[in-house]
Scaffold this motif. Sequence first.
Motif, PDB file in Angstrom:
ATOM      1  N   GLN A 291       0.942  -1.231  -0.266  1.00  0.00           N
ATOM      2  CA  GLN A 291       0.610  -0.429  -0.302  1.00  0.00           C
ATOM      3  C   GLN A 291       1.407   1.279   0.135  1.00  0.00           C
ATOM      4  O   GLN A 291       0.207   2.412  -0.511  1.00  0.00           O
ATOM      5  N   ASN A 292       1.778   1.303   0.682  1.00  0.00           N
ATOM      6  CA  ASN A 292       3.223   2.363   1.087  1.00  0.00           C
ATOM      7  C   ASN A 292       3.938   2.707   0.022  1.00  0.00           C
ATOM      8  O   ASN A 292       5.115   1.339   0.624  1.00  0.00           O
ATOM      9  N   CYS A 293       4.645   3.050  -0.015  1.00  0.00           N
ATOM     10  CA  CYS A 293       6.227   3.811  -0.664  1.00  0.00           C
ATOM     11  C   CYS A 293       6.493   5.203   0.658  1.00  0.00           C
ATOM     12  O   CYS A 293       5.766   5.510   0.606  1.00  0.00           O
ATOM     13  N   ALA A 294       7.980   4.688   0.765  1.00  0.00           N
ATOM     14  CA  ALA A 294       8.843   5.496   1.538  1.00  0.00           C
ATOM     15  C   ALA A 294       9.766   6.476   0.482  1.00  0.00           C
ATOM     16  O   ALA A 294      10.336   5.616  -0.647  1.00  0.00           O
ATOM     17  N   LEU A 295       9.325   7.810   0.651  1.00  0.00           N
ATOM     18  CA  LEU A 295      10.049   8.635  -0.441  1.00  0.00           C
ATOM     19  C   LEU A 295      10.950   9.372   0.508  1.00  0.00           C
ATOM     20  O   LEU A 295      10.980   9.957   1.238  1.00  0.00           O
ATOM     21  N   VAL A 296      12.312   9.442  -0.028  1.00  0.00           N
ATOM     22  CA  VAL A 296      13.234  10.672  -0.129  1.00  0.00           C
ATOM     23  C   VAL A 296      13.498  11.596  -0.760  1.00  0.00           C
ATOM     24  O   VAL A 296      14.084  11.789  -2.061  1.00  0.00           O
ATOM     25  N   LEU A 297      13.411  12.923  -0.328  1.00  0.00           N
ATOM     26  CA  LEU A 297      13.410  13.940  -0.686  1.00  0.00           C
ATOM     27  C   LEU A 297      14.258  14.950  -0.469  1.00  0.00           C
ATOM     28  O   LEU A 297      14.723  15.646   0.765  1.00  0.00           O
ATOM     29  N   GLY A 298      15.089  15.765  -1.426  1.00  0.00           N
ATOM     30  CA  GLY A 298      16.662  16.392  -1.174  1.00  0.00           C
ATOM     31  C   GLY A 298      16.591  17.670  -1.943  1.00  0.00           C
ATOM     32  O   GLY A 298      16.096  17.960  -3.337  1.00  0.00           O
ATOM     33  N   GLY A 299      17.050  18.568  -1.446  1.00  0.00           N
ATOM     34  CA  GLY A 299      17.371  19.840  -1.465  1.00  0.00           C
ATOM     35  C   GLY A 299      18.961  20.544  -1.201  1.00  0.00           C
ATOM     36  O   GLY A 299      19.257  19.531  -1.804  1.00  0.00           O
ATOM     37  N   GLN A 300      19.086  21.781  -1.338  1.00  0.00           N
ATOM     38  CA  GLN A 300      20.513  22.065  -1.217  1.00  0.00           C
ATOM     39  C   GLN A 300      20.965  21.896  -0.174  1.00  0.00           C
ATOM     40  O   GLN A 300      20.928  22.757   0.680  1.00  0.00           O
ATOM     41  N   GLY A 301      21.704  20.527  -0.091  1.00  0.00           N
ATOM     42  CA  GLY A 301      22.220  20.543   1.853  1.00  0.00           C
ATOM     43  C   GLY A 301      21.493  19.855   2.551  1.00  0.00           C
ATOM     44  O   GLY A 301      21.744  19.618   3.685  1.00  0.00           O
ATOM     45  N   TRP A 302      20.306  19.414   2.543  1.00  0.00           N
ATOM     46  CA  TRP A 302      18.987  18.416   3.428  1.00  0.00           C
ATOM     47  C   TRP A 302      18.263  17.552   2.488  1.00  0.00           C
ATOM     48  O   TRP A 302      18.494  17.676   0.914  1.00  0.00           O
ATOM     49  N   GLN A 303      17.657  16.637   3.072  1.00  0.00           N
ATOM     50  CA  GLN A 303      16.430  15.877   2.739  1.00  0.00           C
ATOM     51  C   GLN A 303      15.839  15.731   3.695  1.00  0.00           C
ATOM     52  O   GLN A 303      16.249  15.733   5.078  1.00  0.00           O
ATOM     53  N   ILE A 304      14.609  14.895   3.369  1.00  0.00           N
ATOM     54  CA  ILE A 304      13.844  14.756   4.698  1.00  0.00           C
ATOM     55  C   ILE A 304      13.119  13.440   3.652  1.00  0.00           C
ATOM     56  O   ILE A 304      13.152  12.568   3.081  1.00  0.00           O
ATOM     57  N   ARG A 305      11.862  12.869   4.971  1.00  0.00           N
ATOM     58  CA  ARG A 305      11.380  11.123   4.533  1.00  0.00           C
ATOM     59  C   ARG A 305       9.802  11.364   4.436  1.00  0.00           C
ATOM     60  O   ARG A 305       9.281  12.428   5.740  1.00  0.00           O
ATOM     61  N   LEU A 306       9.400  10.907   3.812  1.00  0.00           N
ATOM     62  CA  LEU A 306       7.711  10.948   3.978  1.00  0.00           C
ATOM     63  C   LEU A 306       7.661   9.605   3.243  1.00  0.00           C
ATOM     64  O   LEU A 306       7.991   8.951   2.710  1.00  0.00           O
ATOM     65  N   VAL A 307       6.125   9.015   4.044  1.00  0.00           N
ATOM     66  CA  VAL A 307       5.207   8.241   2.966  1.00  0.00           C
ATOM     67  C   VAL A 307       4.017   8.933   2.582  1.00  0.00           C
ATOM     68  O   VAL A 307       3.689   9.688   2.428  1.00  0.00           O
ATOM     69  N   LYS A 308       4.336   7.479   1.008  1.00  0.00           N
ATOM     70  CA  LYS A 308       2.762   8.413  -0.143  1.00  0.00           C
ATOM     71  C   LYS A 308       2.317   7.061  -0.531  1.00  0.00           C
ATOM     72  O   LYS A 308       3.062   5.974  -0.253  1.00  0.00           O
ATOM     73  N   SER A 309       1.288   6.723  -0.347  1.00  0.00           N
ATOM     74  CA  SER A 309       0.698   5.625  -1.346  1.00  0.00           C
ATOM     75  C   SER A 309       1.089   5.316  -2.243  1.00  0.00           C
ATOM     76  O   SER A 309       2.108   5.805  -3.538  1.00  0.00           O
ATOM     77  N   ALA A 310       1.498   3.586  -2.691  1.00  0.00           N
ATOM     78  CA  ALA A 310       2.529   3.116  -3.948  1.00  0.00           C
ATOM     79  C   ALA A 310       0.998   3.300  -4.532  1.00  0.00           C
ATOM     80  O   ALA A 310       1.954   4.005  -6.107  1.00  0.00           O
ATOM     81  N   THR A 311      -0.316   3.509  -4.853  1.00  0.00           N
ATOM     82  CA  THR A 311      -1.516   4.447  -5.994  1.00  0.00           C
ATOM     83  C   THR A 311      -0.642   5.304  -6.464  1.00  0.00           C
ATOM     84  O   THR A 311      -0.494   5.824  -7.799  1.00  0.00           O
ATOM     85  N   ILE A 312      -0.473   6.617  -5.368  1.00  0.00           N
ATOM     86  CA  ILE A 312       0.347   8.497  -5.596  1.00  0.00           C
ATOM     87  C   ILE A 312       1.139   7.761  -6.692  1.00  0.00           C
ATOM     88  O   ILE A 312       1.722   8.249  -7.936  1.00  0.00           O
ATOM     89  N   CYS A 313       2.585   7.183  -6.018  1.00  0.00           N
ATOM     90  CA  CYS A 313       3.612   6.395  -6.600  1.00  0.00           C
ATOM     91  C   CYS A 313       3.954   5.817  -8.212  1.00  0.00           C
ATOM     92  O   CYS A 313       4.008   7.125  -8.938  1.00  0.00           O
ATOM     93  N   ALA A 314       2.076   5.325  -8.140  1.00  0.00           N
ATOM     94  CA  ALA A 314       2.784   4.999  -9.600  1.00  0.00           C
ATOM     95  C   ALA A 314       1.943   6.059 -10.415  1.00  0.00           C
ATOM     96  O   ALA A 314       2.936   6.179 -11.335  1.00  0.00           O
TER      97      ALA A 314
END
Length: 336
Positions: A291-314
Amino acid sequence: MSTPILHLDISRRFGNHFLKARADVPLTGITALEGPSGSGKTLLLRSIAGLEKGANGSILFGDIVWQSQNRFVAPQARRIGYVFQDTRLFEHLDVAGNLAYGHKRAGAAPGVLQIVSAALDLGGLLHRQVNALSGGEKQRVALGRALAMQPQLLLLDEPLSGLDQARKAEILPYIARAVQATRCPAIYVSHERRETAFLADRIMKIQAGQLSAPVECETSLPAVLTKVGLDLALFVDGHQTGLSVAAKAGTKHKIRINTDSAILSRDNPGQSSALVCLPVEIINVTALDAQNCALVLGGQGWQIRLVKSATICAQMQLETGQKVWLNVTDANLMPD
């Protein structure tokens, strides 16, 4: 020098439920404990505090055995500060008296009261009676009383459960500031992701009777206060946010985001009500389950983690290296 560890390896049956808690918790910063109602969060905190004798197994604070098959250290000898859902302040004492009560009984260092009072901005409340305080002020005093004892561990059991979202957002920075100022590690219980996203350095969860190992909570964005015309606004990676602060231009700050409020889009959404809107790169996409995917998002020298549904990711065809726009509608300025 390695960070000291709170070692948990206990089990306990309560009612029709069973709790197995096995984890090593770093004794630094704030560790959030999440889980649904009735999962055993309060039971675990009470076991750590020595208020529950029914658990089997061991608890070690660094190299000190608090509980084992042959040893059980009394609650008062563990030097733990405990903040409950209800403040339990002494109504016959004013604010200063409440703070001094625990401080004196614990034999804490003289300077602790000043540090705690400053971190929680209690100076203007010291001579107020408890029944004249607002709900948020009472929680700050309860936190101050616990920290005035100079504990070696602070336990907070859903301390903001009786407050509305605005008051919670107001008090969370005080909690972070007080923990930093006193250098007292804390375990913060909540079933509300918003609180833990704003506050925690790491998160552990109770799911299906099992305590998970702590996982780093990466929800911070570095911001710089910048002059915009006659006003000031916080910018992240050169993009203006909807947040500001009373400080000098050029000062650096930390924005914590509620990841549940984060929305991804492939294109720039333009004008919106989002507090934060900026382009990011997808560093990693991992399937957690069906049901879910973990995403790591990055910017200029930083990163965050969040969870989104597998449906949205697809649907968005999200993949590593892709550039997307991050839109956040719920964020809070926290101490750096």
